[in-house]
Design an enzyme around this catalytic site. Sequence first.
Site, PDB file in Angstrom:
ATOM      1  N   GLY A 227       6.484  -6.313  -5.569  1.00 39.80           N
ATOM      2  CA  GLY A 227       6.337  -5.653  -4.287  1.00 39.80           C
ATOM      3  C   GLY A 227       6.043  -4.175  -4.357  1.00 39.80           C
ATOM      4  O   GLY A 227       6.461  -3.412  -3.477  1.00 39.80           O
TER       5      GLY A 227
ATOM      6  N   ARG B 105      -0.302  -0.294 -14.156  1.00 41.80           N
ATOM      7  CA  ARG B 105       0.043   0.862 -14.997  1.00 41.80           C
ATOM      8  C   ARG B 105       1.254   0.581 -15.887  1.00 41.80           C
ATOM      9  O   ARG B 105       1.372   1.163 -16.969  1.00 41.80           O
ATOM     10  CB  ARG B 105       0.311   2.083 -14.110  1.00 41.80           C
TER      11      ARG B 105
ATOM     12  N   GLY C 191       4.502   3.410   3.978  1.00 43.11           N
ATOM     13  CA  GLY C 191       4.757   2.832   5.290  1.00 43.11           C
ATOM     14  C   GLY C 191       5.940   1.900   5.259  1.00 43.11           C
ATOM     15  O   GLY C 191       6.494   1.566   4.200  1.00 43.11           O
ATOM     16  N   HIS C 192       6.359   1.493   6.446  1.00 40.42           N
ATOM     17  CA  HIS C 192       7.410   0.506   6.618  1.00 40.42           C
ATOM     18  C   HIS C 192       6.985  -0.447   7.726  1.00 40.42           C
ATOM     19  O   HIS C 192       5.932  -0.278   8.353  1.00 40.42           O
ATOM     20  CB  HIS C 192       8.750   1.174   6.939  1.00 40.42           C
ATOM     21  N   ASP C 193       7.834  -1.422   7.985  1.00 37.63           N
ATOM     22  CA  ASP C 193       7.554  -2.446   8.991  1.00 37.63           C
ATOM     23  C   ASP C 193       6.955  -1.865  10.262  1.00 37.63           C
ATOM     24  O   ASP C 193       5.937  -2.345  10.764  1.00 37.63           O
ATOM     25  CB  ASP C 193       8.869  -3.177   9.296  1.00 37.63           C
TER      26      ASP C 193
ATOM     27  N   ASN D 178       5.275   0.732  10.845  1.00 36.22           N
ATOM     28  CA  ASN D 178       3.904   1.217  10.688  1.00 36.22           C
ATOM     29  C   ASN D 178       2.905   0.065  10.647  1.00 36.22           C
ATOM     30  O   ASN D 178       1.829   0.147  11.245  1.00 36.22           O
ATOM     31  CB  ASN D 178       3.780   2.049   9.412  1.00 36.22           C
ATOM     32  N   TYR D 179       3.277  -1.004   9.937  1.00 35.76           N
ATOM     33  CA  TYR D 179       2.348  -2.124   9.788  1.00 35.76           C
ATOM     34  C   TYR D 179       2.136  -2.852  11.119  1.00 35.76           C
ATOM     35  O   TYR D 179       1.006  -3.198  11.477  1.00 35.76           O
ATOM     36  CB  TYR D 179       2.852  -3.108   8.721  1.00 35.76           C
TER      37      TYR D 179
ATOM     38  N   ASP E  77       8.321  -7.133   7.933  1.00 31.62           N
ATOM     39  CA  ASP E  77       9.003  -7.370   6.659  1.00 31.62           C
ATOM     40  C   ASP E  77       9.248  -8.846   6.384  1.00 31.62           C
ATOM     41  O   ASP E  77       8.979  -9.333   5.280  1.00 31.62           O
ATOM     42  CB  ASP E  77      10.347  -6.643   6.641  1.00 31.62           C
TER      43      ASP E  77
END
Length: 389
Positions: A94, A102, A136-138, A140-141, A166
């Site tokens: 996640g 990387r 971002g978080h929930d 924002n999405y 989420d």
Amino acid sequence: MAVEDGVSGPLKGIRIIEIASLAPGPFCAMMLADMGAEVIRIDRTQASDESPPLDYDKNILNRNRRSVALDLKNPAAVDVILDLCKDADGLIEGFRPGVMERLGLGPSQCMAANEALVYGRITGWGQDGPLAQTAGHDINYIALTGALHATGTAERPIPPLNLVGDFAGGGMLLAFGLVCALFEAKRSGKGQIVDAAMIDGAAMTMALTYSMFNAGLWRDRREANLVDGGAPFYRVYKTSDNKFVCVGAIEPKFYFNFIDVLGLSDDALFASPYNPGKWPEMIDRLDAIFATRTRTQWEQAFAGAEACFTPVHTLAEAPGALHNTRRGTFTHTNDVVQPSPAPRFSRTPGAINFGPRVLGADTRAVLSAWGVSDEQINGLIESGAAVQS
């Protein structure tokens, strides 16, 4: 061999590596583990400052999984994970796009070790697009999908907890995607990458809303539609004891049962329920009516009325509700109240086999069960590449 004997569920025999992350990833892993998959959680060797202040062994999302603590920045730990991939069916991660690459644990590296591996990725914005690398978080999405704009009061949007992005649009979508890809891999012998983006999942949950909007049946504002609190027959009302009840009497037969209980069957105002112009006045009247009795009194008044009426339960009350108790919707384990595994299966039910584990509690046991030698495990722990709590 499996770490935990006696596990049941339709996914028994499936092995998943979970690279520990925030809520959507663990929720997906919990769902798979509840259904019998052996999911091992690869934790960092120390708790992250970015994590919420919730102990690993108190977080319900971490149930049914053993914890292996590895330093992902240590090449020796990375090599161990690549070795684990050889015997795994799937992997969950996640991080933002590019982080796993990387670290040396991207899809190409992991799938080189096992071409049948299903590589599940959960992010907010997805693996590509102009916002892919943006924090971002929930909230924002779902803001970019219309879901947030459609939720709340007429005055302003109100986040629907973090359920839409989420969990429903994120973790649950990834779990569905993984199972789909695992099913296909069993036939083709080849794995693939599952790109689960919370913005995509949140948009999917809005399919019916967009259908109504496209048909001219949904007004693009809040508290103005059938199921957003705008309709008097699909709304929450406050009772005289400062509690709440809700009604969802959309269909005519349920609506007329609803107003019959309230003694409004002969009231001209309530004769045309689907006229939005009358909704504000109807709501004012209903607000005043529901404020005259307690929640329990209204529950008694509506008993058996088939009016889609329900008392609104708090978090503390919900596990004790009669229907939830009879059905086992919640489980009480070691004084911890938590949602039970779902959905239910008639022959291979899921289960809560054990609770959340502290960080690194199972490093030695899991690595040994997955074929890592004692000598290699000792070296990892002595070097700090792994931690055994």
